[in-house]
Write a protein that holds these residues in place. Structure first.
Motif, short mmCIF file in Angstrom:
data_model
loop_
_atom_site.label_atom_id
_atom_site.label_comp_id
_atom_site.label_asym_id
_atom_site.label_seq_id
_atom_site.Cartn_x
_atom_site.Cartn_y
_atom_site.Cartn_z
N TYR A 1 65.41 82.19 -105.07
CA TYR A 1 65.80 83.37 -105.83
C TYR A 1 66.02 84.56 -104.90
O TYR A 1 65.10 85.34 -104.67
CB TYR A 1 64.73 83.71 -106.88
N LEU B 1 67.46 88.30 -104.01
CA LEU B 1 67.80 89.50 -104.77
C LEU B 1 69.32 89.61 -104.88
O LEU B 1 69.85 89.82 -105.96
CB LEU B 1 67.19 90.75 -104.13
N LYS C 1 63.86 88.96 -110.71
CA LYS C 1 64.82 87.85 -110.61
C LYS C 1 64.16 86.51 -110.93
O LYS C 1 64.84 85.55 -111.30
CB LYS C 1 65.39 87.75 -109.18
#
Length: 194
Positions: A161, A163, A55
């Protein structure tokens, strides 16, 4: 990993719970994600960590020198993200109520750090961990987590970020809906009293 793939990992490990839960943030919810259960299987933990690493923007991945997580919740996923990125993984802990590096862990001044959590709801623990890392000389360049439960509202002061982002509603004590309040709240997390 897609949201459904991540939730399938939680379901397979019986880590997605339903009921009335008092979260460590003090908020109430009808859903609880028991990350310790989903991470107890090393292969599953590795898959999820690789998903988090993927990601991150490629340029950012190249800059990260260390991964640091808040204990206890972020310990396993932080370690696995460190493995996925090929960098050392450490943790901060609260022996006296404030996060700090211990156990011989150290940061070189200016080390570029990714702070990794399991679940972010209000972001309080994450911000406290980031402060401890910065107080120790590190430069937190981003944060990551398995799950963002903030409905996209959390501000950690660095790029974040997760998941996946889940929008299970959470409620302040005075906002708990009557149907949920009719069931006694359970504290399932690591801070729960036996």
């Amino acid at each position: 990993m897609t949201e459904e793939e991540v939730l399938a990992e939680f379901r397979a490990s019986h880590a997605l719970l339903e009921g009335h839960f008092l979260l460590s943030s003090g908020r109430h919810s009808a859903h609880y994600l028991q990350c310790a259960r989903v991470l107890m299987n090393p292969e599953r933990a590795s898959r999820l960590a690789i998903g988090i690493a993927q990601k991150l923007p490629r340029d950012l991945r190249k800059e990260i020198q260390k991964v640091i997580s808040p204990a206890m919740g972020g310990l396993i996923i932080g370690h696995e993200v460190g493995r996925a990125l090929g960098v050392d993984a450490m943790f901060v802990e609260r022996p006296t109520g404030t996060f700090e590096l211990r156990r011989g862990f150290s940061i070189e001044p200016g080390d570029k750090v990714l702070m990794v959590e399991d679940v972010v709801t209000t972001g309080l623990s994450s911000r406290e961990a980031i402060k401890a890392i910065e107080d120790a000389g590190g430069k937190v360049i981003a944060a990551a987590a398995l799950i963002d439960r903030s409905a996209g509202k959390v501000d950690l002061g660095v790029p974040f970020y997760p998941l996946i982002a889940l929008n299970f509603p959470t409620y302040a004590p005075e906002e708990v809906p009557a149907a949920l309040a009719a069931t006694p709240a359970v504290k399932p997390g690591s801070r729960a009293k036996p």
